[in-house]
Design an enzyme around this catalytic site. Structure first.
Site, short mmCIF file in Angstrom:
data_model
loop_
_atom_site.label_atom_id
_atom_site.label_comp_id
_atom_site.label_asym_id
_atom_site.label_seq_id
_atom_site.Cartn_x
_atom_site.Cartn_y
_atom_site.Cartn_z
N HIS A 18 9.53 0.26 9.41
CA HIS A 18 8.54 -0.80 9.47
C HIS A 18 8.66 -1.74 8.25
O HIS A 18 9.10 -2.88 8.38
CB HIS A 18 7.12 -0.22 9.54
CG HIS A 18 6.88 0.65 10.73
ND1 HIS A 18 6.95 0.19 12.02
CD2 HIS A 18 6.57 1.98 10.82
CE1 HIS A 18 6.68 1.17 12.86
NE2 HIS A 18 6.46 2.27 12.15
N ASP A 58 0.85 -1.20 0.00
CA ASP A 58 0.00 0.00 0.00
C ASP A 58 0.88 1.25 0.00
O ASP A 58 0.83 2.05 0.92
CB ASP A 58 -0.95 -0.01 1.20
CG ASP A 58 -0.21 -0.09 2.54
OD1 ASP A 58 0.92 -0.64 2.57
OD2 ASP A 58 -0.74 0.39 3.56
#
Length: 319
Positions: free
Chosen positions: A244, A13
């Site tokens: 992340h 995403d």
């Protein structure tokens, strides 16, 4: 004998740290990227697809197929919230790059994944960097999908630390908790990388600025990360960003740099803690069955050699 390269699909995403991860993967001989699939999360799904094409253009890898994924959650709910305050309206720090022309694969992301895994059972590694809606749909549509996966690496969860959406919940699982709970109930071939380890990995502001002019991707990454750095400065009072998505890619590239604990996972789909990930750590013999009992055991990252991981990732970003 040469090293065998993992066949990798990235479900993504993008998203600034997704952009980092995808481009690092493009600079990594350990993997052969055979597809990108897109999902909502940092941005809405159509923007994620547009950004996937942009990343492939930057990498000179426009032959890699892009399959657009779900625009609704696994429960069929229209998405009305994305992390634009972290990544910008365009997902790339409001740099507003010109759109890139690209033709989406005719299949949905779920169908694309099902066909790849069916044709090459046991060989496909999927790196899921956003909500796992596409994976849940694939498992729901084809019961053999989970069994024939080679490996599924999921970025998500906060097992023994606070979340980043609220004290209970990490963003990807918050984005579609029904999908996450479904996926953890259907496959043992999962490695989970949550905030327990990604908050140990950081890039400093000076390191990100220092990428400018380096390698094929350095200037692009230095540019888009300025917005991301400002978010971290405002939210965490730190002149650095949490790593992340690249840390999740590091599991694919260098799994030995992580420490793992096996367990069964539930993701809460109701209550104030909706999206919270709860793991049975296998430290007690329970005297009666419970909602974790019959779930597959997966591997959860609980520690990481953060210095080595971040140094290797930075090197690839500027190579």
């Amino acid at each position: 004998m040469g090293m065998s390269r993992k066949k990798l699909v990235i479900d993504t995403d993008p998203g600034i740290d997704d952009g980092m991860a995808v481009l690092i993967a493009m600079n990594s001989e350990e993997v052969d990227i055979i597809g990108l699939t897109t999902v909502f999360g940092n941005v809405y799904t159509p923007t994620a697809t547009r950004n996937a094409f942009k990343l492939l253009e930057i990498a000179g890898r426009t032959q890699i197929p892009v399959a657009e994924g779900a625009q609704r959650t696994f429960a069929g709910i229209e998405k009305d919230w994305v992390a634009d305050f972290v990544h910008g309206d365009d997902g790339f720090g409001n740099m507003n790059f010109p759109d890139v022309k690209g033709e989406k694969d005719s299949r949905s992301a779920a169908d694309f994944l099902i066909e790849l895994v069916r044709e090459q059972p046991g060989e496909i590694c999927i790196l899921a960097l956003g909500p796992v809606t596409n994976l849940a749909l694939a498992m729901q549509q084809d019961p053999s999908f989970a069994r024939n996966l080679g490996e599924l690496v999921i970025l998500g969860g906060a097992f023994f630390v606070n979340g980043n959406v609220n004290p209970a919940t990490e963003a990807n699982f918050f984005g579609d908790p029904e999908a996450a709970d479904f996926v953890f109930g259907h496959s043992a071939k999962i490695k989970v990388v949550g905030l327990d380890v990604t908050h140990s990995c950081t890039f400093t502001g000076s390191e990100l600025k220092g990428l400018h002019g380096k390698g094929r991707f350095g200037t692009f990454l230095s540019s888009i990360t300025a917005f991301y750095l400002k978010y971290h400065q405002d939210s965490y009072d730190m002149d650095a960003v949490y790593v992340h998505d690249p840390a999740a890619l590091a599991v694919v590239l260098w799994p030995s740099l992580f420490t793992w604990r096996p367990g069964q996972i539930r993701v809460l789909t109701e209550s104030v803690a909706r999206g919270m990930s709860v793991m049975d750590t296998q430290l007690k013999r329970w005297n009666r069955p419970h909602p974790w009992t019959d779930r597959p055991k997966v591997q959860v990252a609980v520690a990481v050699n953060a210095q080595e991981v971040t140094q290797r990732l930075l090197q690839r970003m500027g190579a």
